[in-house]
Every structure is written in structure tokens, then in C-alpha cells.
Design a protein around this motif. Structure first.
Motif, PDB file in Angstrom:
ATOM      1  N   VAL A 101     -76.630  17.945  27.347  1.00 27.50           N
ATOM      2  CA  VAL A 101     -77.177  16.620  27.307  1.00 27.50           C
ATOM      3  C   VAL A 101     -78.544  16.691  27.680  1.00 27.50           C
ATOM      4  O   VAL A 101     -79.264  16.223  27.236  1.00 27.50           O
ATOM      5  CB  VAL A 101     -76.236  15.483  28.202  1.00 27.50           C
ATOM      6  CG1 VAL A 101     -76.954  14.417  28.293  1.00 27.50           C
ATOM      7  CG2 VAL A 101     -75.022  15.641  27.883  1.00 27.50           C
TER       8      VAL A 101
ATOM      9  N   ARG B  35     -82.503   9.104  24.222  1.00 31.19           N
ATOM     10  CA  ARG B  35     -81.631   9.659  23.433  1.00 31.19           C
ATOM     11  C   ARG B  35     -80.002   8.813  23.185  1.00 31.19           C
ATOM     12  O   ARG B  35     -79.407   8.685  22.545  1.00 31.19           O
ATOM     13  CB  ARG B  35     -81.401  11.043  23.381  1.00 31.19           C
ATOM     14  CG  ARG B  35     -80.933  11.591  21.789  1.00 31.19           C
ATOM     15  CD  ARG B  35     -80.902  13.053  21.686  1.00 31.19           C
ATOM     16  NE  ARG B  35     -80.670  13.684  23.092  1.00 31.19           N
ATOM     17  CZ  ARG B  35     -81.410  14.375  23.606  1.00 31.19           C
ATOM     18  NH1 ARG B  35     -82.386  14.850  23.474  1.00 31.19           N
ATOM     19  NH2 ARG B  35     -80.953  14.852  24.953  1.00 31.19           N
ATOM     20  N   MET B  36     -79.841   8.715  24.787  1.00 31.68           N
ATOM     21  CA  MET B  36     -78.373   8.381  25.233  1.00 31.68           C
ATOM     22  C   MET B  36     -78.444   6.766  24.421  1.00 31.68           C
ATOM     23  O   MET B  36     -77.285   6.438  24.227  1.00 31.68           O
ATOM     24  CB  MET B  36     -78.206   8.242  26.635  1.00 31.68           C
ATOM     25  CG  MET B  36     -77.876   9.415  27.305  1.00 31.68           C
ATOM     26  SD  MET B  36     -77.786   9.037  29.145  1.00 31.68           S
ATOM     27  CE  MET B  36     -77.271  10.631  29.657  1.00 31.68           C
ATOM     28  N   PHE B  37     -79.335   6.270  24.545  1.00 35.62           N
ATOM     29  CA  PHE B  37     -79.283   4.941  24.114  1.00 35.62           C
ATOM     30  C   PHE B  37     -79.136   4.657  22.491  1.00 35.62           C
ATOM     31  O   PHE B  37     -78.957   3.743  22.017  1.00 35.62           O
ATOM     32  CB  PHE B  37     -80.829   3.823  24.498  1.00 35.62           C
ATOM     33  CG  PHE B  37     -80.245   3.510  25.893  1.00 35.62           C
ATOM     34  CD1 PHE B  37     -79.761   2.410  26.026  1.00 35.62           C
ATOM     35  CD2 PHE B  37     -80.929   4.261  27.029  1.00 35.62           C
ATOM     36  CE1 PHE B  37     -79.627   1.862  27.687  1.00 35.62           C
ATOM     37  CE2 PHE B  37     -80.561   3.882  28.246  1.00 35.62           C
ATOM     38  CZ  PHE B  37     -80.143   2.663  28.569  1.00 35.62           C
ATOM     39  N   GLY B  38     -79.583   5.675  21.770  1.00 37.05           N
ATOM     40  CA  GLY B  38     -79.740   5.653  20.245  1.00 37.05           C
ATOM     41  C   GLY B  38     -80.614   4.719  19.796  1.00 37.05           C
ATOM     42  O   GLY B  38     -81.540   4.757  19.970  1.00 37.05           O
ATOM     43  N   ASP B  39     -79.883   3.639  19.119  1.00 36.78           N
ATOM     44  CA  ASP B  39     -80.775   2.768  18.426  1.00 36.78           C
ATOM     45  C   ASP B  39     -81.192   1.774  19.342  1.00 36.78           C
ATOM     46  O   ASP B  39     -82.141   1.050  18.862  1.00 36.78           O
ATOM     47  CB  ASP B  39     -79.912   1.959  17.177  1.00 36.78           C
ATOM     48  CG  ASP B  39     -79.431   3.045  15.977  1.00 36.78           C
ATOM     49  OD1 ASP B  39     -80.246   3.883  15.805  1.00 36.78           O
ATOM     50  OD2 ASP B  39     -78.539   2.976  15.610  1.00 36.78           O
TER      51      ASP B  39
ATOM     52  N   PHE C 292     -62.602   6.894  24.674  1.00 39.90           N
ATOM     53  CA  PHE C 292     -62.385   6.520  23.451  1.00 39.90           C
ATOM     54  C   PHE C 292     -63.498   5.169  23.185  1.00 39.90           C
ATOM     55  O   PHE C 292     -64.253   5.259  22.236  1.00 39.90           O
ATOM     56  CB  PHE C 292     -61.075   6.253  22.953  1.00 39.90           C
ATOM     57  CG  PHE C 292     -60.811   5.593  21.515  1.00 39.90           C
ATOM     58  CD1 PHE C 292     -60.617   7.041  20.751  1.00 39.90           C
ATOM     59  CD2 PHE C 292     -60.816   4.385  21.097  1.00 39.90           C
ATOM     60  CE1 PHE C 292     -60.080   6.428  19.338  1.00 39.90           C
ATOM     61  CE2 PHE C 292     -60.619   3.946  19.754  1.00 39.90           C
ATOM     62  CZ  PHE C 292     -60.100   5.056  18.814  1.00 39.90           C
TER      63      PHE C 292
ATOM     64  N   ILE D 216     -67.042   6.401  23.726  1.00 42.36           N
ATOM     65  CA  ILE D 216     -67.777   7.072  22.444  1.00 42.36           C
ATOM     66  C   ILE D 216     -67.956   6.077  21.498  1.00 42.36           C
ATOM     67  O   ILE D 216     -69.012   6.208  20.592  1.00 42.36           O
ATOM     68  CB  ILE D 216     -66.672   8.085  21.935  1.00 42.36           C
ATOM     69  CG1 ILE D 216     -66.491   9.032  22.754  1.00 42.36           C
ATOM     70  CG2 ILE D 216     -67.200   8.570  20.520  1.00 42.36           C
ATOM     71  CD1 ILE D 216     -65.341  10.073  22.676  1.00 42.36           C
ATOM     72  N   ASN D 217     -67.245   4.910  21.194  1.00 44.26           N
ATOM     73  CA  ASN D 217     -67.567   4.057  20.162  1.00 44.26           C
ATOM     74  C   ASN D 217     -68.646   3.271  20.510  1.00 44.26           C
ATOM     75  O   ASN D 217     -69.326   2.567  19.731  1.00 44.26           O
ATOM     76  CB  ASN D 217     -66.173   3.232  19.893  1.00 44.26           C
ATOM     77  CG  ASN D 217     -65.314   3.855  18.998  1.00 44.26           C
ATOM     78  OD1 ASN D 217     -65.539   4.617  17.879  1.00 44.26           O
ATOM     79  ND2 ASN D 217     -64.053   3.835  19.302  1.00 44.26           N
TER      80      ASN D 217
ATOM     81  N   HIS E 208     -71.118   4.244  22.018  1.00 45.70           N
ATOM     82  CA  HIS E 208     -72.380   5.345  22.206  1.00 45.70           C
ATOM     83  C   HIS E 208     -72.622   4.951  23.703  1.00 45.70           C
ATOM     84  O   HIS E 208     -74.046   5.385  23.948  1.00 45.70           O
ATOM     85  CB  HIS E 208     -73.318   5.082  21.143  1.00 45.70           C
ATOM     86  CG  HIS E 208     -73.099   5.063  19.783  1.00 45.70           C
ATOM     87  ND1 HIS E 208     -72.519   6.105  19.085  1.00 45.70           N
ATOM     88  CD2 HIS E 208     -72.958   4.057  18.855  1.00 45.70           C
ATOM     89  CE1 HIS E 208     -71.939   5.632  18.011  1.00 45.70           C
ATOM     90  NE2 HIS E 208     -72.348   4.564  17.584  1.00 45.70           N
TER      91      HIS E 208
ATOM     92  N   SER F 220     -73.345   7.057  26.234  1.00 39.51           N
ATOM     93  CA  SER F 220     -73.368   8.589  26.553  1.00 39.51           C
ATOM     94  C   SER F 220     -73.225   8.836  28.140  1.00 39.51           C
ATOM     95  O   SER F 220     -72.591   9.758  28.614  1.00 39.51           O
ATOM     96  CB  SER F 220     -74.801   9.266  26.099  1.00 39.51           C
ATOM     97  OG  SER F 220     -74.729   8.988  24.619  1.00 39.51           O
TER      98      SER F 220
ATOM     99  N   VAL G 291     -69.630   8.799  28.783  1.00 36.99           N
ATOM    100  CA  VAL G 291     -69.078  10.038  27.962  1.00 36.99           C
ATOM    101  C   VAL G 291     -68.928  10.990  29.043  1.00 36.99           C
ATOM    102  O   VAL G 291     -68.232  11.964  29.177  1.00 36.99           O
ATOM    103  CB  VAL G 291     -69.613  10.173  26.610  1.00 36.99           C
ATOM    104  CG1 VAL G 291     -69.075  11.331  25.999  1.00 36.99           C
ATOM    105  CG2 VAL G 291     -69.153   8.936  25.822  1.00 36.99           C
ATOM    106  N   VAL G 292     -70.393  11.498  29.434  1.00 40.13           N
ATOM    107  CA  VAL G 292     -70.663  12.773  30.046  1.00 40.13           C
ATOM    108  C   VAL G 292     -69.960  12.773  31.477  1.00 40.13           C
ATOM    109  O   VAL G 292     -69.301  13.592  31.992  1.00 40.13           O
ATOM    110  CB  VAL G 292     -72.151  12.811  30.261  1.00 40.13           C
ATOM    111  CG1 VAL G 292     -72.505  14.164  31.012  1.00 40.13           C
ATOM    112  CG2 VAL G 292     -72.917  12.994  28.926  1.00 40.13           C
TER     113      VAL G 292
END
Lengths: 310, 340
Positions: free
Chosen positions: A27, A37-41, A265, A268-269, A271, A273, A276-277
């Protein structure tokens, strides 16, 4: 025995450090700002950004960051999700459900798998043996979500024996169907291993001896054959624990079991992160510990394992 | 040619201490049948495989899958992605599908030319399955090659050279093995939100699934490296690396072939699982059975076909590779054959 336990603990230590480090590095060692990057959009609010930067100690060098993070994990602080929920609380709430599901699944897997494997092994090459081998092959080739949907559609919707999704509070009765699905993942392996082990034990001198001194098969099969065939089956549970973890993630998501897997689950959906980590790290820690535990159990069950081959 | 055919009649003066082979019942035992075809592990395995229907069934299935993956348009003319309609808008579409204008196509059952019906997005289920084949197969093949290469290199070096190299490589393998590879791939994939493609997902799966291959090869190399023929090649002056490449590896590669074939099935499952979880390939660019199954779950009650047919395609593909792997294993490992 003490020496054996110590040796196992020493062997587990680098695996433990290494695996958590690897996840952390995946990560945080990839170039670019890991938080962004964890935030994505999405763009984080300044407060969230600052909180996450403080959480992951981003002002420190990489190795220090890892140590601080692991220190937090061991003190029981797993950070927060994007929504600001504490991952600890989520895990505390969901873990008991997953534990119940896992216990049920392993129990079903062991009872059915060992029974079928025992019968198949004793009647090697007969029709029961061939049919169960074929069923095992079909079960191995079905990915867990396919298995889950087939079970949900057939038993839940078509036949209506079980509820298609788990109700609030996850009562034991609702957990049976997802547990069967989870058990089916490992069933083929348990069954084959028991079968092979029974065939091998059945050919041993002590079994012939037992029959020779006039014991009936009602005594020889459980006491002489089964007990000696179960040792590899025990270790197999640990080896398949990884399948169980991934399987639980998917199965809990599909059946809506309020467990750790379902939380992963959903994370992940979303996002999410950081969540998830954190969850993956906890799962890997549990995985390593379970393997260690089973290794120690193996040493108790079979004294031969304790001696080091020089 | 048997020993009795040997032309050497003893010279008259020579004394004979050995009974003549001919006419002696024991002679038959000593006969060496030179006419027997030469054989080795691979020829033996091939003769064994030829007689197994499981092998032929899975081989036919795999060939078919490869054919579908290479030439999807031979099976369907319907585009899998564009051309999806939620409902029939105009006369052209109505004529094409044979239903009145305004019919809801989303989750619709089979229509002429669309044998398996439609997805929730109104795409053709059959076409999506056919076009999804190459995605699954590509990921499976890329991961398998990657895992085999990493596993063989690490396993061979660790086993053949031993010592500290062995310890370092195998402890590293233990660490990687301790992370369930789908979970690791989940973490990797959630770090790649925008540029997900077949290579990224293959890398994510393959990077964490090589330790079992390395372990198997290492134990085979350990078994083979003390053989007489390895000592002979060392005695003949071959370098360590040449010995390893020319003599040790070819004799220890068999189990790797088995584990790679079964691993290919595992990689296909992993890709579908990741796509199902939502960290796989982007749905609008790649056809992926996992994505389709995931998308169809919301209409499980009303339109189970959209979920069941991709599931069947996925399971059959996985089954074909597993059966192939097991047939090859039985053929290559006489001990496994004996316990059957």
C-alpha cells in the motif's frame, strides 16, 4: 515438547513480521501519495486527510511508519474508515458472527468430509468411491460465489428450506446454508485426504494385526484406522484456512451475514482502502496464528513430528 | 533379439562353465527383449494418458475453449457490449427482435438470435459469455506462465544450491505463502483504481501464488540432485548451472506441470472472484464472467439465467483444467496411480 513449541514460535515470527510488512509495503511503497490514492476519485476533506496522515505517520521514514503502524495494530487501534467509524468497533461487532460461521463450516466439513472419505477409502474402487470422487471434482471446480448462488437460488428460493439471506442477529439456523457453502469449498480436499489416508492406514500391519486377533470391524475402523488417518486431515484444515477466509468474504457478502468478510466485501465495494488494509492485516495475522496453532496441535497428535530430522 | 541368437559358438578348445541358454527353462527369464520400444517418463506418461477418457474429454474441452477465445465471432455476431438496449425504442429494433415497440429488454428471456436472454443492462447473455472466454483464458495463461517461471527459478536455485540461498528463498516463500493470494490481490487491485487491465490483474494474482510451485520443484530437485547421473555430469566437468539446466531440471519438472495446470484453473477462479468482488477488470471495457455474475445477482429471483449460464461457463472451464491436471498427475506419478 517445549523445544518443539519454541522452534515453531521462532519460525512463525519472521513469517508474521514479513507478511504484515508485505501488505503494508504494497500500500505504502507504491510511488505517489498513498492517502490520495486510497480515495481514488473522491477528494478527502482536509480533516480526514490530516487524520489519515497522522494515522499512517506519513511524516516518518517508511520503516518507522511500519513499526508505528504495527504498534497501533497490537495496541488494538486499527484506525477508522472513511466514514469515521472505528475499525476496532466494526471488528468487535462482526467477528463473533464470522467465528460462528467458521466453526459451523469446519464442523460440517469435518463430519461430512471425514465420513465420506472413510467410507470411500474402505470401499476403494466401488461405486460410492467413484461417485463421491466425481462430486468432489465438481465442487472443486465451482468458484465460491457460483456455489453460493446455486445454493441460494436452489435451497433458498426454489425449495425455500432456508432463508436466502441471513436475518438480523444472524441466528444459527440462518447460518447453516452459508456454512454448507463454505464447507463445500474444502469438502473435496478433506474427503480425498481422508480417503487416501484411510487406504494407507488400512494396509498397515497393525490393522491386519487387529483383525488377526479377532477384533470386529466396528472396533478396528474407528479406533485403529480412523484415529490414525485423522492426523493429515487436521493439518489440512490449517492449509485450507486461506480458502476459508476468501470464501467467507464472498459467502458473507452474498448471504448478508454480518461478519468480518461481509465488512471487507462492503469496504472493497466502497473503495475504503484504509479499512481493507486493516481487515486484511488482521485476517493475515489470524491466518498465521491458526497455522501456528495447528502446527503445535500436530506435534501433540503425532510425536514423530517433534523430532528434528538431521 | 535374444541372447540365444548370439553367433558366438565357443571355440573348440575353450572350456565351457556356463550352461547353454537355449533349451534351459531359466533362459527365458534372462532373455532381454531388445525389441521392446525405448521408453522414458514422458513416453510412459503419454501411453498412460492415451488410455484415459478423462484426458480426452478435458483435452477436447480445452481445445474448444481456446477456439472460442480466439474466434468469438464464429459463435455469435451479436456485439457483447454496445448494442445493449433496455427497451425496444424503434421499428428497426422491433423487427430485429420480433417483439413490439416498448418491450422491456432488460432481464428479458430468450428471443430469436439471443438464445440465453438478456442481462439487466439489456446485453445478450450468450454473446457476453462467448466474448468473456478470452479474458478468463488470458488471465489464466499469463498467471500460469508467471507462476511457473518464478516458481521454477526460485525452487531450482533453492533446491540445487542449498545453503543460505535455500534458507533465504524459502523463508521468503513462507512469508508470501502466509498471505492468501486472493486477499493480497484484493489489496493490490484496490491500489490500482484507474489502470486495471489483464496484465495488472494477472500480476496481482501471480505475485502471491508462486510459493507452492517453488516448494514442489525444490523438493523434486532435492530428490534428483543426488542421483548418479548428476554425479556423472559433474564428473564429466559440466558446470553447476549446466548440470542443473540439462540434467536436474528436466528430471524434476513433472510435478510442476501438474501444479501449473491446476493452478491455471485457480487463476481463472481468482480473476472471476476478484471481478465479482468489484476489484477486478472494469466492467465496461473487458468481458469478464465474474463481472457478469456479480451484475446479475440483483435479479437472481427474476432472471436467474443471466447468472446461471456464465456460472456454468466458468465452472466448466475450471473443471476442464482441473481434470486435465489430475489426469496428467496420475499419468506422471505411478505411486498416485497405485493408490487409486
Amino acid at each position: 515438547m517445549t523445544a518443539y513449541i519454541l522452534r515453531r514460535l521462532l519460525q512463525a515470527l519472521p513469517v508474521f513480521i514479513g507478511s504484515t510488512f508485505l501488505i503494508y509495503a504494497m500500500v505504502f511503497a507504491i510511488p505517489g501519495d498513498p492517502i490520495l490514492r486510497m480515495f481514488g476519485d473522491r477528494t478527502p476533506t482536509d480533516a480526514t486527510l490530516a487524520a489519515l496522515q497522522a494515522k499512517y505517520h506519513l511524516d516518518q521514514p517508511f520503516l518507522v511508519r511500519y513499526l508505528l503502524y504495527m504498534g497501533d495494530v497490537f495496541r488494538g487501534d486499527l484506525g477508522t474508515t472513511f466514514q469515521g467509524q472505528s475499525v476496532n468497533e466494526i471488528l468487535m461487532r462482526t467477528f463473533p458472527n464470522t467465528l460462528r460461521l467458521a466453526i459451523l463450516a469446519v464442523a460440517i466439513d469435518l463430519v461430512v468430509g471425514v465420513t465420506v472419505g472413510l467410507v470411500a477409502g474402505l470401499r476403494k474402487g466401488k461405486i460410492f468411491d467413484n461417485v463421491t470422487l466425481l462430486i468432489g471434482l465438481v465442487l472443486i471446480s465451482m468458484p465460491v460465489f457460483v456455489l453460493a448462488f446455486v445454493a441460494q437460488w436452489f435451497f433458498g428460493i426454489q425449495l425455500g428450506i432456508f432463508r436466502a439471506t441471513v436475518g438480523p442477529g444472524a441466528p444459527w439456523g440462518d447460518l447453516i446454508l452459508p456454512a454448507i457453502v463454505l464447507a463445500a469449498l474444502n469438502f473435496a480436499f478433506t474427503m480425498r485426504l481422508t480417503r487416501a489416508s484411510v487406504i494407507e492406514t488400512n494396509a498397515q500391519d497393525f490393522v491386519r494385526m487387529a483383525y488377526g486377533k479377532g477384533l470386529r470391524s466396528e472396533r478396528v475402523v474407528p479406533v485403529h484406522i480412523l484415529r490414525n488417518s485423522l492426523i493429515p486431515v487436521t493439518t489440512n484444515i490449517a492449509a485450507n484456512f486461506g480458502i476459508l477466509i476468501v470464501g467467507a468474504t464472498v459467502t458473507e457478502g452474498i448471504f448478508n451475514v454480518p461478519g468480518v468478510g461481509n465488512e471487507l466485501f462492503k469496504a472493497i465495494n466502497r473503495h475504503d482502502s484504509p479499512e481493507v488494509v486493516s481487515i486484511v492485516t488482521v485476517l493475515v495475522i489470524i491466518y498465521v496464528l491458526v497455522n501456528l496453532g495447528i502446527d503445535l496441535l500436530y506435534g501433540v497428535l503425532d510425536p514423530r513430528i517433534r523430532y528434528v530430522k538431521k | 533379439m535374444s541372447r540365444s541368437d548370439a553367433p558366438a559358438a565357443p571355440a573348440p578348445a575353450a572350456e565351457r562353465f556356463v550352461a547353454d541358454f537355449t533349451g534351459d527353462e531359466l533362459g527365458a527369464v534372462d532373455e532381454v527383449r531388445v525389441s521392446e520400444k525405448r521408453s522414458n517418463l514422458w513416453l510412459d506418461a503419454w501411453r498412460d494418458l492415451r488410455g484415459r477418457w478423462m484426458f480426452w474429454a478435458s483435452a477436447a474441452m480445452i481445445l474448444f475453449i481456446v477456439f472460442v477465445a480466439l474466434f468469438p465471432t464464429a459463435f455469435t455476431q451479436v456485439p457483447p457490449n454496445d448494442g445493449c438496449i433496455l427497451s425496444v425504442q424503434n421499428q428497426t429494433q422491433a423487427d430485429e427482435l420480433g417483439v413490439p415497440i416498448g418491450t422491456k429488454i432488460s432481464d428479458h428471456g430468450p428471443l430469436p438470435g439471443h438464445p440465453l436472454g438478456f442481462t439487466k443492462q439489456g446485453c445478450d447473455v450468450f454473446s457476453r459469455i462467448v466474448h468473456g472466454t478470452s479474458t478468463s483464458l488470458s488471465v489464466g495463461i499469463i498467471v500460469s506462465i508467471m507462476v511457473a517461471v518464478i516458481g521454477i527459478v526460485i525452487g531450482a536455485f533453492a533446491g540445487f544450491f542449498g545453503g543460505w540461498l535455500d534458507s533465504v528463498l524459502m523463508r521468503f516463500g513462507d512469508i508470501v505463502f502466509a498471505i492468501p493470494y486472493v486477499l493480497a490481490a484484493v489489496v493490490v487491485m484496490s491500489m490500482f483504481l484507474h489502470d486495471r487491465n489483464i496484465w495488472v490483474i494477472s500480476l496481482a494474482i501471480g505475485a502471491f501464488s508462486w510459493p507452492s510451485t517453488a516448494r514442489i520443484l525444490r523438493s523434486e530437485v532435492l530428490r534428483v540432485k543426488n542421483s548418479d547421473f548428476v554425479m556423472a555430469s559433474t564428473a564429466l566437468g559440466l558446470s553447476r548451472v549446466r548440470t542443473m539446466l540439462a540434467h536436474v531440471l528436466p528430471n524434476s519438472i513433472a510435478p510442476v506441470i501438474v501444479v501449473t495446470t491446476i493452478g491455471l484453473a485457480g487463476a481463472i477462479t481468482a480473476e472471476a472472484t476478484l471481478s465479482f468482488l468489484g476489484v477486478g477488470l472494469p466492467n465496461n471495457i473487458f468481458m469478464s464472467w465474474g463481472n457478469d455474475i456479480s451484475a446479475a445477482q440483483t435479479s437472481l429471483r427474476t432472471n436467474p439465467a443471466a447468472l446461471i449460464y456464465p456460472s456454468i461457463a466458468l465452472s466448466l472451464t475450471v473443471l476442464a483444467f482441473i481434470v486435465m491436471g489430475e489426469a496428467v498427475r496420475d499419468a506422471l506419478d505411478p505411486r498416485a496411480r497405485a493408490s487409486r
